[in-house]
Each structure stands twice: as structure tokens, then as C-alpha cells.
Design an enzyme around this catalytic site. Structure first.
Site, PDB file in Angstrom:
ATOM      1  N   GLY A 121       0.953  -0.998  -0.095  1.00 38.43           N
ATOM      2  CA  GLY A 121      -0.092   0.163  -0.025  1.00 38.43           C
ATOM      3  C   GLY A 121       0.980   0.878   0.382  1.00 38.43           C
ATOM      4  CG  ASP A 145       1.542 -10.322   5.105  1.00 36.40           C
ATOM      5  OD1 ASP A 145       1.298 -10.648   6.780  1.00 36.40           O
ATOM      6  OD2 ASP A 145       1.160  -8.962   4.628  1.00 36.40           O
ATOM      7  CD  GLN A 292       1.191 -14.277  13.657  1.00 34.10           C
ATOM      8  OE1 GLN A 292       1.518 -15.168  12.543  1.00 34.10           O
ATOM      9  NE2 GLN A 292      -0.109 -13.504  14.184  1.00 34.10           N
TER      10      GLN A 292
HETATM   11  O1  F6P Z   1       0.001  -6.613   6.075  1.00 39.08           O
HETATM   12  C1  F6P Z   1       0.724  -7.107   7.517  1.00 39.08           C
HETATM   13  C2  F6P Z   1      -0.781  -7.824   8.464  1.00 39.08           C
HETATM   14  O2  F6P Z   1      -0.372  -8.540   9.575  1.00 39.08           O
HETATM   15  C3  F6P Z   1      -1.308  -8.953   7.936  1.00 39.08           C
HETATM   16  O3  F6P Z   1      -0.683  -9.901   7.756  1.00 39.08           O
HETATM   17  C4  F6P Z   1      -3.025  -8.757   8.631  1.00 39.08           C
HETATM   18  O4  F6P Z   1      -3.772  -9.180   7.591  1.00 39.08           O
HETATM   19  C5  F6P Z   1      -2.515  -7.678   9.002  1.00 39.08           C
HETATM   20  O5  F6P Z   1      -1.578  -6.747   8.671  1.00 39.08           O
HETATM   21  C6  F6P Z   1      -3.758  -6.875  10.485  1.00 39.08           C
HETATM   22  O6  F6P Z   1      -3.904  -5.697   9.801  1.00 39.08           O
HETATM   23  P1  F6P Z   1      -3.484  -5.036  11.277  1.00 39.08           P
HETATM   24  O7  F6P Z   1      -2.933  -4.528  12.147  1.00 39.08           O
HETATM   25  O8  F6P Z   1      -4.688  -3.293  10.372  1.00 39.08           O
HETATM   26  O9  F6P Z   1      -5.677  -5.658  11.791  1.00 39.08           O
END
Ligand code: F6P
Length: 366
Positions: A121, A145, A292
Site C-alpha cells: 500500500g 507477510d 506476530q
Molecule cells: O500485512 C500485515 C498484517 O499483519 C497482515 O498479516 C494482517 O492481515 C494485517 O496486517 C492486520 O492488519 P491490522 O493491524 O490493521 O489489523
């Protein structure tokens, strides 16, 4: 084109955080100051800081002690895309292109080039700022990811992998004591890297990834096989984007204004419920979630992040704008942002990792 003299650079962290962001910031500042005698400005909270002019000078003193720290000293957000920015008009939310404000603020701070540390993004916004606004931008690939196609690895992934593997190790002991099936849901968006690699490293029995749709019958078949062999517990690792054959991913909610329009999550509980209903085995689900994304980066991530930070400044001084620093093992190189964004790096279903997993008896539920 005459080469622009670079004296002052900006840096920001955008999108979801991950371990190693501070290590990149530190390397950017140190390389800029020591090697090229540049000054550095940090923008707070991603593109929000660029739009709202929240910035501060970063000196070597400001980056003391941040190498092992998770998170980002600059703050970050998934929101505030300058090309699609929410504004209220007559009590109604509409989206406007306010990217000229970014250019104004860059000029106010006398910034010659900008380092954007982000995932798909943020780097897509960086590409637009370069192509449409002429800003001299370089990108640094970040995400747990590991789904950016133009680099061998993003920083942050290795730390997330370690956290997920440790979680599987811990779940093993309790699953074994209670003769239970435990499903661990891990992150990864539309890519199964964290699930696949942690599942391999942690000795999972079933790994479910978005790239290989599963059937419940096949999962249950594998779990029953284990029972018949006298194995009284099992571990299933499910990527948040895992989906059944012919079915859809589990979406928690749709998110307006975000780089990420959907929030995934919930598959772990769905699968655990179905397993318990079908097998009558006590089954539990654990959602590892944002653990994570936190914590101190592994040595691998600290080194990669440091190389990326230094590499990004070298790219600026070599005029490699509109590009992203990348790892082409063993070298640090760069690729045009246009080639780096848009295309996701997914797990190759016929690749060696999947093949090896199958050979040692791991089921993908397919
Ligand atoms: O892209 C990183 C990530 O941790 C993804 O693995 C997960 O789907 C998303 O971001 C979660 O985002 P947020 O912090 O907005 O809940």
C-alpha cells in the site's frame, strides 16, 4: 537531466508495523549523516505526518538504542492515502486527492528525497508520488507477510516466523498433555508464507494456506490417520487467508479508508469447531494475531533492515529514484517501484517447501 544535489532527506514508516522498522530508520540516519553528511527529517504516522506536517529532525542521537526495539519510533498508520483522503463536505465523507499538500510540506522542510518504508500500500503511494508529483522517492520493503514479489525477503518476516514457531512449540506440549487437537491461526494476508514455514519449523500435522484450498474431509482424514497410529494429539496451522475448495476467506470486517479494504481473521475458530463436530475430539483454536508483529527483531531481520536502510540512502545518492531496495541473495539491489508493487509473491504450490512438507507427511487438506 542535471543531477540534483541532495542535502536533506525525509523518512517515514507506513502501513502495518513490523519488527525491524527502527533498525531501518537507524541505518538511514547513520548512513546519511556519516557517509554523505546529509540531514534527516522523520515524518510521524506515515503519510499522515506528511499531510499534517508532523515532522522532526532525526540525528544520530535520536536513533541511539533503537536497533533491538520493535515498532517504529515514527509511528505508522494504514490510513491517510494522499490520493484518496477522506474529507467531510456538508457532513458527508468524500475522498479527495490532497497530494499537493505532500509536495508543499516536502518543500517547506527543504527535503530533496524521501525514503518510504512500507508494504504494498505505502509503496504504491510512493510510486504515484514519484510518477505524478515528481517527488524523488525510494522504497524499503517491509511486511511480516513476505508477499512482495520483487525481493527475496521483506524484513519482519523472520521475526514473525520465529514467534509463530515458538507458539507451535508451546501448543504442542499442551495439546499432547490433553490429547487435543489445536488449531493455530497465523497472519499473512493472501499469502501462506508464515503458516507454511512455521508449520514446517514447528512440526505441524496439517497446514492450511490460501494458495491451496482445503476440504474438511481431507483434514479429518489426516487427523484420523494419526489417531489410528496411536497419536493422541494434532496441530493444525491455518493462515488467516486459508479457504475451503470453492469457498471464501473468512472476513472479520470491511474497512473503509484503509490501504487494506478487508480485515481477515476467524478461520481458526471455524475449522476448530468443524473438527470437533466431526471427530468428537476436543479441539481448541488459538489466534496468534498481532503478537506476530511485535517484539524485538531477530538478528536476521536486524541485519536485513540495516542493509536496506543503508541501501536506500545509497540509492538516493546514486539517483535511483522511483525504485525499491531489494534482496537478491546475497546482494542488495534495487528494482523500479512499478515492478515491485501490485504483484504479490505467493507460495508456489509446486515449489520445494510444499513438496518437502508433503513428503514428510504434512497434509494441506487438499
Ligand atoms: O500485512 C500485515 C498484517 O499483519 C497482515 O498479516 C494482517 O492481515 C494485517 O496486517 C492486520 O492488519 P491490522 O493491524 O490493521 O489489523
Amino acid at each position: 537531466m542535471t543531477k540534483k544535489t541532495i542535502r536533506r532527506i525525509g523518512v517515514l514508516t507506513g502501513g502495518g508495523d513490523c519488527p525491524g522498522l527502527n533498525a531501518v530508520i537507524r541505518a538511514v540516519v547513520k548512513t546519511a549523516v556519516r557517509e554523505y553528511q546529509l540531514s534527516v527529517v522523520g515524518f510521524e504516522n506515515g503519510f499522515g505526518g506528511l499531510l499534517q506536517n508532523r515532522a522532526r529532525d532525526l540525528t544520530e542521537r535520536d536513533v541511539i538504542g533503537i536497533l533491538p526495539r520493535g515498532g517504529t519510533i515514527l509511528g505508522t498508520t494504514n490510513r491517510d492515502n494522499p490520493f484518496h483522503y477522506p474529507v467531510m463536505i456538508n457532513g458527508k465523507k468524500v475522498f479527495k486527492d490532497v497530494s499537493d499538500r505532500v509536495v508543499e510540506n516536502i518543500n517547506i522542510h527543504g527535503i530533496d528525497a524521501l525514503v518510504i518504508i512500507g508494504g504494498d500500500g505505502s509503496l504504491s503511494i510512493g510510486k504515484e508520488l514519484y510518477e505524478e508529483k515528481g517527488l524523488l522517492v525510494v522504497g524499503v520493503p517491509k511486511t511480516i507477510d513476505n508477499d512482495l514479489s520483487a525481493t527475496d525477503q521483506t524484513f519482519g518476516f523472520d521475526t514473525a516466523l520465529e514467534t509463530a514457531t515458538e507458539a507451535i512449540d508451546k501448543l504442542h506440549t499442551t495439546a499432547e498433555s490433553h490429547h487435543r487437537i489445536i488449531v493455530l491461526e497465523v497472519m499473512g494476508r493472501y499469502a501462506g508464507w508464515i503458516a507454511l514455514e512455521s508449520g514446517l519449523a514447528g512440526g505441524a500435522d496439517v497446514i492450511l494456506i490460501p494458495e491451496i484450498p482445503f476440504s474438511m474431509d481431507n483434514i479429518v482424514k489426516k487427523l484420523r490417520e494419526r489417531q489410528e497410529k496411536g497419536k493422541k494429539f494434532s496441530i493444525v496451522v491455518a493462515a488467516e487467508g486459508a479457504k475451503p475448495i470453492g469457498g471464501e476467506m473468512v472476513i472479520q470486517r470491511l474497512v473503509e479508508d484503509s490501504f487494506e479494504p478487508v480485515r481477515l481473521g476467524g478461520i481458526g475458530n471455524v475449522i476448530a469447531y468443524q473438527i470437533e463436530e466431526t471427530t468428537s475430539n476436543e479441539t481448541r483454536a488459538t489466534v496468534l494475531g498481532h503478537l506476530q508483529r511485535g517484539g524485538s527483531p531477530t538478528p536476521f531481520d536486524r541485519i536485513l533492515a540495516t542493509r536496506y536502510g543503508a541501501g536506500a540512502v545509497n540509492m538516493i545518492m546514486n539517483g535511483k529514484f522511483g525504485e525499491m531496495v531489494c534482496l537478491r541473495t546475497p546482494n542488495i539491489e534495487s528494482v523500479p517501484l512499478a515492478d515491485a508493487v501490485g504483484e504479490q509473491r505467493l507460495v508456489p504450490v509446486g515449489g520445494d517447501l510444499v513438496r518437502t512438507a508433503r513428503q514428510i507427511g504434512i497434509s494441506f487438506g487438499d
